[in-house]
Design a protein around this motif. Structure first.
Motif, PDB file in Angstrom:
ATOM      1  N   UNK A  48      74.023  78.607  55.200  1.00  0.00           N
ATOM      2  CA  UNK A  48      75.175  77.980  55.650  1.00  0.00           C
ATOM      3  C   UNK A  48      76.234  78.342  54.608  1.00  0.00           C
ATOM      4  N   UNK A  49      76.086  78.479  53.318  1.00  0.00           N
ATOM      5  CA  UNK A  49      77.038  78.930  52.296  1.00  0.00           C
ATOM      6  C   UNK A  49      77.434  80.209  52.811  1.00  0.00           C
ATOM      7  N   UNK A  50      76.498  81.428  53.079  1.00  0.00           N
ATOM      8  CA  UNK A  50      77.037  82.481  53.388  1.00  0.00           C
ATOM      9  C   UNK A  50      77.808  82.657  54.562  1.00  0.00           C
ATOM     10  N   UNK A  51      77.292  81.860  55.794  1.00  0.00           N
ATOM     11  CA  UNK A  51      78.238  81.869  56.868  1.00  0.00           C
ATOM     12  C   UNK A  51      79.306  81.390  56.814  1.00  0.00           C
ATOM     13  N   UNK A  95      81.271  80.760  34.285  1.00  0.00           N
ATOM     14  CA  UNK A  95      80.958  80.356  35.492  1.00  0.00           C
ATOM     15  C   UNK A  95      81.172  81.657  36.398  1.00  0.00           C
ATOM     16  N   UNK A  96      82.241  82.476  35.896  1.00  0.00           N
ATOM     17  CA  UNK A  96      82.880  83.604  36.755  1.00  0.00           C
ATOM     18  C   UNK A  96      81.488  84.640  36.726  1.00  0.00           C
ATOM     19  N   UNK A  97      80.838  84.759  35.617  1.00  0.00           N
ATOM     20  CA  UNK A  97      79.945  85.680  35.563  1.00  0.00           C
ATOM     21  C   UNK A  97      78.746  85.417  36.605  1.00  0.00           C
ATOM     22  N   UNK A  98      78.488  84.094  37.061  1.00  0.00           N
ATOM     23  CA  UNK A  98      77.531  83.735  37.758  1.00  0.00           C
ATOM     24  C   UNK A  98      77.600  84.574  39.142  1.00  0.00           C
ATOM     25  N   UNK A  99      78.745  84.704  39.425  1.00  0.00           N
ATOM     26  CA  UNK A  99      79.146  85.291  41.005  1.00  0.00           C
ATOM     27  C   UNK A  99      79.131  86.972  40.845  1.00  0.00           C
ATOM     28  N   UNK A 100      78.255  87.483  41.594  1.00  0.00           N
ATOM     29  CA  UNK A 100      78.120  89.090  41.316  1.00  0.00           C
ATOM     30  C   UNK A 100      79.326  89.620  42.173  1.00  0.00           C
ATOM     31  N   UNK A 102      76.239  81.819  44.341  1.00  0.00           N
ATOM     32  CA  UNK A 102      75.589  82.188  43.127  1.00  0.00           C
ATOM     33  C   UNK A 102      74.227  81.217  42.772  1.00  0.00           C
ATOM     34  N   UNK A 103      73.192  81.761  42.235  1.00  0.00           N
ATOM     35  CA  UNK A 103      71.886  81.001  42.093  1.00  0.00           C
ATOM     36  C   UNK A 103      71.755  80.453  40.837  1.00  0.00           C
ATOM     37  N   UNK A 104      71.575  79.155  40.477  1.00  0.00           N
ATOM     38  CA  UNK A 104      71.183  78.917  39.107  1.00  0.00           C
ATOM     39  C   UNK A 104      70.092  78.919  38.514  1.00  0.00           C
ATOM     40  N   UNK A 105      69.796  78.890  37.231  1.00  0.00           N
ATOM     41  CA  UNK A 105      68.645  79.069  36.796  1.00  0.00           C
ATOM     42  C   UNK A 105      67.272  78.180  37.158  1.00  0.00           C
ATOM     43  N   UNK A 106      67.794  77.180  37.935  1.00  0.00           N
ATOM     44  CA  UNK A 106      66.796  75.991  38.491  1.00  0.00           C
ATOM     45  C   UNK A 106      66.585  76.456  39.694  1.00  0.00           C
ATOM     46  N   UNK A 107      67.342  77.268  40.458  1.00  0.00           N
ATOM     47  CA  UNK A 107      66.852  77.749  41.575  1.00  0.00           C
ATOM     48  C   UNK A 107      67.993  77.168  42.875  1.00  0.00           C
ATOM     49  N   UNK A 108      68.858  76.260  42.247  1.00  0.00           N
ATOM     50  CA  UNK A 108      69.722  75.823  43.180  1.00  0.00           C
ATOM     51  C   UNK A 108      70.977  76.826  43.302  1.00  0.00           C
ATOM     52  N   UNK A 109      72.002  76.365  44.303  1.00  0.00           N
ATOM     53  CA  UNK A 109      72.833  77.315  44.675  1.00  0.00           C
ATOM     54  C   UNK A 109      74.214  76.472  44.551  1.00  0.00           C
ATOM     55  N   UNK A 110      75.277  77.350  44.228  1.00  0.00           N
ATOM     56  CA  UNK A 110      76.770  76.816  44.566  1.00  0.00           C
ATOM     57  C   UNK A 110      77.474  77.847  45.180  1.00  0.00           C
TER      58      UNK A 110
END
Length: 425
Positions: free
Chosen positions: A331-334, A149-154, A279-287
Protein backbone atom coordinates in the motif's frame (compact mmCIF):
# COMPACT_ATOMS: atom_id res chain seq x y z
CA UNK A 1 -9.44 4.81 15.50
CA UNK A 2 -6.22 4.70 13.47
CA UNK A 3 -3.20 6.21 15.24
CA UNK A 4 -0.77 7.97 12.92
CA UNK A 5 2.63 9.43 13.72
CA UNK A 6 4.15 12.13 11.51
CA UNK A 7 7.85 12.71 12.03
CA UNK A 8 8.88 16.25 11.15
CA UNK A 9 7.07 19.59 11.19
CA UNK A 10 7.70 20.19 7.49
CA UNK A 11 5.06 21.77 5.31
CA UNK A 12 4.01 18.41 3.84
CA UNK A 13 3.96 16.76 7.27
CA UNK A 14 1.89 19.51 8.87
CA UNK A 15 -0.58 19.76 5.99
CA UNK A 16 -1.15 16.01 6.23
CA UNK A 17 -1.45 16.24 10.02
CA UNK A 18 -4.09 18.96 9.83
CA UNK A 19 -6.12 17.05 7.24
CA UNK A 20 -6.07 13.81 9.21
CA UNK A 21 -6.93 15.60 12.44
CA UNK A 22 -9.97 17.16 10.76
CA UNK A 23 -11.06 13.71 9.60
CA UNK A 24 -11.01 12.35 13.15
CA UNK A 25 -7.72 10.44 13.20
CA UNK A 26 -5.52 10.25 16.28
CA UNK A 27 -2.49 12.17 14.99
CA UNK A 28 0.83 12.89 16.69
CA UNK A 29 3.54 15.13 15.27
CA UNK A 30 7.03 14.71 16.69
CA UNK A 31 9.59 17.36 15.90
CA UNK A 32 12.71 19.04 17.14
CA UNK A 33 12.87 22.04 17.49
CA UNK A 34 9.76 23.60 19.07
CA UNK A 35 7.76 26.33 17.31
CA UNK A 36 9.54 29.17 19.12
CA UNK A 37 12.93 27.84 18.02
CA UNK A 38 11.66 27.41 14.45
CA UNK A 39 10.47 31.01 14.38
CA UNK A 40 13.86 32.40 15.46
CA UNK A 41 16.03 29.76 13.80
CA UNK A 42 18.35 29.91 10.78
CA UNK A 43 17.03 31.22 7.46
CA UNK A 44 15.68 28.20 5.51
CA UNK A 45 15.53 27.81 1.74
CA UNK A 46 13.11 30.32 0.26
CA UNK A 47 9.93 29.11 -1.40
CA UNK A 48 6.79 31.01 -2.22
CA UNK A 49 3.44 29.29 -2.48
CA UNK A 50 1.74 29.35 -5.87
CA UNK A 51 -1.96 30.02 -6.32
CA UNK A 52 -3.37 26.49 -6.47
CA UNK A 53 -1.40 25.45 -3.39
CA UNK A 54 -2.53 28.63 -1.58
CA UNK A 55 -6.14 27.64 -2.24
CA UNK A 56 -5.57 24.22 -0.64
CA UNK A 57 -3.91 25.80 2.39
CA UNK A 58 -6.79 28.27 2.66
CA UNK A 59 -9.30 25.41 2.70
CA UNK A 60 -7.55 24.09 5.82
CA UNK A 61 -7.54 27.53 7.50
CA UNK A 62 -3.76 27.63 7.24
CA UNK A 63 -3.29 31.02 5.60
CA UNK A 64 -3.37 33.13 8.77
CA UNK A 65 -0.92 35.71 7.37
CA UNK A 66 -2.39 35.90 3.86
CA UNK A 67 -3.70 39.43 4.39
CA UNK A 68 -0.26 40.69 5.44
CA UNK A 69 2.03 38.74 3.11
CA UNK A 70 3.16 39.96 -0.33
CA UNK A 71 1.18 38.55 -3.23
CA UNK A 72 3.30 37.43 -6.18
CA UNK A 73 1.30 38.05 -9.34
CA UNK A 74 3.83 36.77 -11.85
CA UNK A 75 7.45 36.32 -12.85
CA UNK A 76 9.86 38.55 -14.71
CA UNK A 77 12.32 35.99 -16.10
CA UNK A 78 15.63 37.50 -17.26
CA UNK A 79 17.33 35.19 -19.75
CA UNK A 80 21.10 35.48 -20.25
CA UNK A 81 22.10 32.82 -22.82
CA UNK A 82 25.78 31.90 -23.24
CA UNK A 83 25.62 33.37 -26.74
CA UNK A 84 23.25 36.10 -27.86
CA UNK A 85 21.63 39.09 -26.24
CA UNK A 86 19.75 39.02 -22.93
CA UNK A 87 15.97 38.79 -23.15
CA UNK A 88 13.02 38.74 -20.77
CA UNK A 89 9.90 36.59 -20.39
CA UNK A 90 7.30 38.42 -18.34
CA UNK A 91 4.18 36.43 -17.45
CA UNK A 92 1.44 36.42 -14.85
CA UNK A 93 -0.16 33.71 -12.75
CA UNK A 94 -3.84 32.87 -13.10
CA UNK A 95 -4.04 33.29 -9.29
CA UNK A 96 -1.39 35.10 -7.23
CA UNK A 97 1.08 33.30 -5.04
CA UNK A 98 1.86 34.23 -1.43
CA UNK A 99 5.39 34.83 -0.13
CA UNK A 100 6.02 34.04 3.56
CA UNK A 101 9.22 33.19 5.41
CA UNK A 102 9.06 29.43 5.95
CA UNK A 103 9.91 29.87 9.63
CA UNK A 104 6.65 31.76 10.18
CA UNK A 105 4.58 29.19 8.32
CA UNK A 106 5.94 26.13 10.08
CA UNK A 107 5.80 27.70 13.55
CA UNK A 108 2.22 28.91 13.05
CA UNK A 109 1.08 25.61 11.59
CA UNK A 110 2.64 23.57 14.40
CA UNK A 111 1.05 25.77 17.08
CA UNK A 112 -2.30 25.70 15.27
CA UNK A 113 -2.18 21.89 15.05
CA UNK A 114 -1.81 21.63 18.80
CA UNK A 115 -4.46 24.30 19.42
CA UNK A 116 -6.91 22.26 17.33
CA UNK A 117 -6.39 19.13 19.42
CA UNK A 118 -3.42 17.47 17.76
CA UNK A 119 -0.63 15.93 19.82
CA UNK A 120 2.83 17.50 19.55
CA UNK A 121 5.98 15.95 20.99
CA UNK A 122 9.18 18.02 20.92
CA UNK A 123 12.01 15.54 20.69
CA UNK A 124 14.65 14.27 18.29
CA UNK A 125 13.97 10.93 16.61
CA UNK A 126 16.40 8.09 15.91
CA UNK A 127 15.95 4.87 13.97
CA UNK A 128 15.71 3.06 17.32
CA UNK A 129 12.85 5.37 18.28
CA UNK A 130 11.00 4.56 15.06
CA UNK A 131 11.36 0.85 15.80
CA UNK A 132 9.73 1.41 19.18
CA UNK A 133 6.97 3.62 17.72
CA UNK A 134 5.88 0.88 15.30
CA UNK A 135 4.30 -0.85 18.32
CA UNK A 136 2.26 2.24 19.16
CA UNK A 137 1.05 3.57 15.78
CA UNK A 138 -0.71 2.02 12.81
CA UNK A 139 1.25 4.19 10.34
CA UNK A 140 4.45 6.22 10.60
CA UNK A 141 5.10 8.92 8.00
CA UNK A 142 8.58 10.47 7.90
CA UNK A 143 8.32 14.00 6.54
CA UNK A 144 11.75 15.44 7.26
CA UNK A 145 14.89 14.74 5.23
CA UNK A 146 18.54 14.46 6.14
CA UNK A 147 20.50 12.97 9.02
CA UNK A 148 20.08 9.45 10.33
CA UNK A 149 16.48 9.18 9.15
CA UNK A 150 17.37 10.33 5.66
CA UNK A 151 19.88 7.49 5.38
CA UNK A 152 17.03 5.03 5.88
CA UNK A 153 15.60 5.91 2.46
CA UNK A 154 17.74 4.69 -0.44
CA UNK A 155 18.20 6.84 -3.51
CA UNK A 156 16.01 5.66 -6.35
CA UNK A 157 18.40 4.62 -9.10
CA UNK A 158 15.48 4.40 -11.55
CA UNK A 159 15.06 8.19 -11.42
CA UNK A 160 17.74 10.57 -12.69
CA UNK A 161 19.34 12.78 -10.06
CA UNK A 162 19.84 16.49 -10.75
CA UNK A 163 23.14 18.25 -10.13
CA UNK A 164 24.14 19.38 -6.69
CA UNK A 165 23.45 23.05 -5.98
CA UNK A 166 25.11 25.77 -3.93
CA UNK A 167 22.57 28.27 -2.59
CA UNK A 168 23.17 31.63 -0.89
CA UNK A 169 20.39 33.86 0.48
CA UNK A 170 20.11 37.34 2.00
CA UNK A 171 17.07 39.13 3.45
CA UNK A 172 17.30 42.81 2.50
CA UNK A 173 15.58 46.19 2.82
CA UNK A 174 15.85 49.32 0.66
CA UNK A 175 14.84 47.51 -2.53
CA UNK A 176 12.82 49.83 -4.79
CA UNK A 177 9.56 48.61 -6.28
CA UNK A 178 9.86 46.95 -9.65
CA UNK A 179 8.61 48.74 -12.76
CA UNK A 180 5.62 46.41 -13.04
CA UNK A 181 4.58 46.42 -9.37
CA UNK A 182 0.97 47.29 -8.66
CA UNK A 183 -1.35 47.51 -5.68
CA UNK A 184 -2.39 43.95 -6.43
CA UNK A 185 1.07 42.46 -5.96
CA UNK A 186 4.55 42.26 -7.42
CA UNK A 187 6.47 40.11 -9.85
CA UNK A 188 9.25 37.82 -8.72
CA UNK A 189 12.42 38.77 -10.58
CA UNK A 190 14.27 35.67 -11.76
CA UNK A 191 17.60 35.66 -13.56
CA UNK A 192 18.84 32.63 -15.48
CA UNK A 193 22.36 32.17 -16.86
CA UNK A 194 24.43 29.02 -17.32
CA UNK A 195 26.68 29.68 -14.31
CA UNK A 196 24.17 31.06 -11.82
CA UNK A 197 20.47 31.68 -11.29
CA UNK A 198 18.88 34.20 -8.98
CA UNK A 199 15.53 35.16 -7.47
CA UNK A 200 14.54 38.53 -6.02
CA UNK A 201 11.10 38.56 -4.41
CA UNK A 202 9.20 40.31 -1.62
CA UNK A 203 8.61 38.17 1.46
CA UNK A 204 6.92 38.48 4.85
CA UNK A 205 9.29 37.80 7.77
CA UNK A 206 9.02 38.12 11.54
CA UNK A 207 10.51 41.60 11.09
CA UNK A 208 7.94 42.66 8.53
CA UNK A 209 7.96 42.73 4.74
CA UNK A 210 11.30 42.86 2.97
CA UNK A 211 12.95 41.18 -0.04
CA UNK A 212 14.91 37.97 -0.35
CA UNK A 213 17.75 37.54 -2.81
CA UNK A 214 18.53 33.89 -3.51
CA UNK A 215 21.45 32.82 -5.71
CA UNK A 216 21.87 29.25 -6.99
CA UNK A 217 24.89 27.83 -8.80
CA UNK A 218 26.34 24.48 -9.77
CA UNK A 219 29.51 23.13 -8.13
CA UNK A 220 32.42 25.01 -9.66
CA UNK A 221 30.25 28.10 -10.07
CA UNK A 222 30.87 31.56 -8.60
CA UNK A 223 29.73 30.65 -5.09
CA UNK A 224 32.18 27.79 -4.71
CA UNK A 225 34.67 30.47 -3.72
CA UNK A 226 32.78 30.83 -0.41
CA UNK A 227 34.12 27.91 1.68
CA UNK A 228 35.10 30.44 4.35
CA UNK A 229 31.40 30.98 5.23
CA UNK A 230 31.51 34.77 4.99
CA UNK A 231 29.86 36.92 7.63
CA UNK A 232 26.51 38.57 6.85
CA UNK A 233 27.88 41.87 5.49
CA UNK A 234 30.50 40.13 3.37
CA UNK A 235 27.93 37.68 2.03
CA UNK A 236 25.71 40.58 0.96
CA UNK A 237 28.67 42.28 -0.73
CA UNK A 238 29.55 39.10 -2.65
CA UNK A 239 25.91 38.53 -3.59
CA UNK A 240 25.66 42.05 -5.05
CA UNK A 241 28.89 41.46 -6.95
CA UNK A 242 27.51 38.28 -8.55
CA UNK A 243 24.21 39.95 -9.44
CA UNK A 244 26.07 42.86 -11.01
CA UNK A 245 28.16 40.47 -13.10
CA UNK A 246 25.33 38.25 -14.33
CA UNK A 247 22.08 40.22 -14.01
CA UNK A 248 22.56 43.99 -14.46
CA UNK A 249 18.79 44.62 -14.50
CA UNK A 250 18.43 42.96 -11.10
CA UNK A 251 21.49 44.80 -9.79
CA UNK A 252 19.70 48.13 -10.13
CA UNK A 253 17.21 46.89 -7.54
CA UNK A 254 19.74 45.60 -4.98
CA UNK A 255 22.75 47.92 -5.27
CA UNK A 256 21.71 50.00 -2.21
CA UNK A 257 20.06 47.16 -0.26
CA UNK A 258 20.85 46.54 3.41
CA UNK A 259 20.46 43.43 5.57
CA UNK A 260 17.33 43.48 7.74
CA UNK A 261 19.09 42.29 10.91
CA UNK A 262 19.98 39.00 12.55
CA UNK A 263 19.34 35.61 10.93
CA UNK A 264 19.13 37.31 7.53
CA UNK A 265 21.69 35.26 5.59
CA UNK A 266 22.23 31.57 4.90
CA UNK A 267 24.18 29.25 2.64
CA UNK A 268 23.15 25.73 1.66
CA UNK A 269 24.44 22.76 -0.29
CA UNK A 270 21.54 20.78 -1.70
CA UNK A 271 21.20 17.69 -3.87
CA UNK A 272 17.86 17.45 -5.70
CA UNK A 273 16.85 13.81 -5.51
CA UNK A 274 14.20 11.15 -5.54
CA UNK A 275 14.50 8.49 -2.86
CA UNK A 276 12.62 5.27 -2.47
CA UNK A 277 9.47 5.99 -0.50
CA UNK A 278 9.58 3.04 1.91
CA UNK A 279 12.22 2.32 4.53
CA UNK A 280 12.52 -0.94 6.42
CA UNK A 281 13.51 -0.70 10.07
CA UNK A 282 15.88 -3.13 11.83
CA UNK A 283 12.89 -4.82 13.47
CA UNK A 284 11.29 -5.44 10.07
CA UNK A 285 8.67 -2.70 10.31
CA UNK A 286 8.18 -0.14 7.54
CA UNK A 287 7.79 3.63 7.44
CA UNK A 288 6.57 5.82 4.58
CA UNK A 289 8.47 8.88 3.34
CA UNK A 290 6.69 12.11 2.44
CA UNK A 291 7.60 15.47 0.91
CA UNK A 292 11.26 16.44 0.67
CA UNK A 293 12.26 13.25 2.44
CA UNK A 294 11.63 11.48 -0.87
CA UNK A 295 11.48 14.19 -3.58
CA UNK A 296 13.32 17.52 -3.81
CA UNK A 297 13.78 19.67 -6.90
CA UNK A 298 16.00 22.52 -8.03
CA UNK A 299 14.87 25.67 -6.16
CA UNK A 300 14.68 27.55 -9.45
CA UNK A 301 11.69 25.41 -10.46
CA UNK A 302 9.67 26.90 -7.54
CA UNK A 303 8.02 23.54 -6.86
CA UNK A 304 8.73 22.76 -3.20
CA UNK A 305 5.43 24.17 -1.90
CA UNK A 306 3.56 22.50 -4.75
CA UNK A 307 5.14 19.15 -3.92
CA UNK A 308 4.37 19.58 -0.22
CA UNK A 309 0.70 20.37 -0.74
CA UNK A 310 0.03 17.82 -3.47
CA UNK A 311 1.89 14.97 -1.79
CA UNK A 312 0.07 15.61 1.50
CA UNK A 313 -3.28 15.79 -0.30
CA UNK A 314 -2.62 12.55 -2.15
CA UNK A 315 -1.43 10.66 0.95
CA UNK A 316 -4.45 11.94 2.90
CA UNK A 317 -6.87 10.66 0.28
CA UNK A 318 -5.13 7.28 0.17
CA UNK A 319 -5.29 6.95 3.98
CA UNK A 320 -8.94 7.99 4.05
CA UNK A 321 -9.90 5.55 1.29
CA UNK A 322 -8.02 2.72 3.00
CA UNK A 323 -10.44 2.59 5.90
CA UNK A 324 -9.59 0.08 8.62
CA UNK A 325 -7.19 -1.99 6.54
CA UNK A 326 -3.53 -2.37 7.50
CA UNK A 327 -0.87 -0.14 5.98
CA UNK A 328 1.25 -2.71 4.19
CA UNK A 329 4.49 -2.03 2.26
CA UNK A 330 2.52 -2.70 -0.94
CA UNK A 331 0.00 0.00 0.00
CA UNK A 332 2.84 2.40 0.81
CA UNK A 333 4.50 1.82 -2.56
CA UNK A 334 1.23 2.28 -4.43
CA UNK A 335 0.65 5.51 -2.53
CA UNK A 336 3.98 6.98 -3.58
CA UNK A 337 3.70 5.67 -7.15
CA UNK A 338 0.37 7.43 -7.50
CA UNK A 339 1.89 10.74 -6.40
CA UNK A 340 4.94 10.30 -8.62
CA UNK A 341 3.48 9.00 -11.86
CA UNK A 342 -0.21 9.81 -11.66
CA UNK A 343 -2.01 6.51 -11.50
CA UNK A 344 -5.15 7.00 -9.50
CA UNK A 345 -6.42 10.54 -8.78
CA UNK A 346 -6.55 14.14 -9.94
CA UNK A 347 -3.87 15.05 -7.41
CA UNK A 348 -1.18 12.67 -8.64
CA UNK A 349 1.69 12.81 -11.09
CA UNK A 350 3.10 15.97 -9.52
CA UNK A 351 6.39 14.35 -8.52
CA UNK A 352 7.48 13.37 -12.01
CA UNK A 353 6.18 16.62 -13.50
CA UNK A 354 8.06 18.82 -11.01
CA UNK A 355 11.27 16.84 -11.46
CA UNK A 356 10.93 17.02 -15.24
CA UNK A 357 10.52 20.79 -15.06
CA UNK A 358 13.61 21.00 -12.85
CA UNK A 359 15.67 19.02 -15.35
CA UNK A 360 14.43 21.11 -18.27
CA UNK A 361 15.31 24.42 -16.60
CA UNK A 362 18.69 23.09 -15.53
CA UNK A 363 19.60 22.05 -19.06
CA UNK A 364 18.13 24.91 -21.08
CA UNK A 365 21.54 26.54 -21.69
CA UNK A 366 23.37 23.33 -22.56
CA UNK A 367 24.47 22.73 -26.18
CA UNK A 368 22.31 19.60 -26.39
CA UNK A 369 19.16 21.26 -24.98
CA UNK A 370 16.01 20.40 -26.98
CA UNK A 371 15.63 22.95 -29.78
CA UNK A 372 11.89 23.38 -29.24
CA UNK A 373 12.44 24.66 -25.68
CA UNK A 374 14.53 27.51 -27.01
CA UNK A 375 11.88 28.21 -29.64
CA UNK A 376 9.14 28.45 -27.01
CA UNK A 377 11.11 30.72 -24.69
CA UNK A 378 12.20 32.81 -27.67
CA UNK A 379 8.58 33.32 -28.72
CA UNK A 380 7.66 34.16 -25.13
CA UNK A 381 9.97 37.17 -25.18
CA UNK A 382 7.69 38.96 -27.63
CA UNK A 383 4.30 37.19 -27.48
CA UNK A 384 2.29 37.58 -24.28
CA UNK A 385 0.10 34.45 -24.55
CA UNK A 386 3.20 32.25 -24.75
CA UNK A 387 4.83 34.04 -21.80
CA UNK A 388 1.70 33.73 -19.69
CA UNK A 389 1.29 30.05 -20.48
CA UNK A 390 4.87 29.32 -19.40
CA UNK A 391 4.53 31.22 -16.13
CA UNK A 392 1.00 29.98 -15.35
CA UNK A 393 2.23 26.41 -15.74
CA UNK A 394 4.46 26.74 -12.67
CA UNK A 395 1.33 26.42 -10.52
CA UNK A 396 0.78 22.93 -11.94
CA UNK A 397 3.77 21.62 -13.94
CA UNK A 398 1.72 18.63 -15.10
CA UNK A 399 0.21 21.01 -17.66
CA UNK A 400 3.57 21.23 -19.47
CA UNK A 401 3.15 17.64 -20.66
CA UNK A 402 0.41 18.90 -22.97
CA UNK A 403 2.78 21.11 -24.92
CA UNK A 404 6.15 22.29 -23.56
CA UNK A 405 7.71 18.87 -22.98
CA UNK A 406 6.77 17.53 -26.41
CA UNK A 407 8.46 18.98 -29.54
CA UNK A 408 5.53 18.36 -31.89
CA UNK A 409 2.91 19.74 -29.52
CA UNK A 410 5.07 22.74 -28.61
CA UNK A 411 5.54 23.70 -32.25
CA UNK A 412 1.88 23.10 -33.03
CA UNK A 413 0.95 25.43 -30.19
CA UNK A 414 3.34 28.13 -31.41
CA UNK A 415 1.94 27.84 -34.94
CA UNK A 416 -1.60 28.26 -33.63
CA UNK A 417 -1.00 31.21 -31.34
CA UNK A 418 1.68 33.37 -32.96
CA UNK A 419 -0.45 34.88 -35.74
CA UNK A 420 -3.01 36.11 -33.17
CA UNK A 421 -0.67 37.06 -30.36
CA UNK A 422 -0.45 40.51 -28.83
CA UNK A 423 2.92 42.10 -28.04
CA UNK A 424 4.24 41.65 -24.51
CA UNK A 425 3.15 44.55 -22.33
Amino acid sequence: MKKILIVGASSSGLILAHQLLRAGYDVTVINSPASGEIRTGPLPLFQFTLGEAVARERALDLTMWEGMAPHITGVDLLLHPPQGDPAAVRGRFAAPGVSVDHRIKMADWLESFEDRGGKVVIHGVTVTDLDYFTRMFHLIVVAVGGGELGQLFDHNSDIARAKERTVAQVLIDDVPAGPYASSGGDLALVGSAREVRGILAPVLTTQGECHILQLVSNPGGPMDSWPDRPGPDEQLRRAKEIVGRYFPDMYERVVHAQLIGERSTSTHRISPHARRAIAQLPSGGHVLGLGDMVVTTDPMAAQESNLSVHSAQHYYKRILDHGDQGFTPEWMQETFDGFWSGQDSAHTGMGAAASGLSEMLDGMWEPDAPAHVGEVFGAATFHQPVADRIIEGLADPRSYAEWLMDPEQARAYLASVLPQALPVS
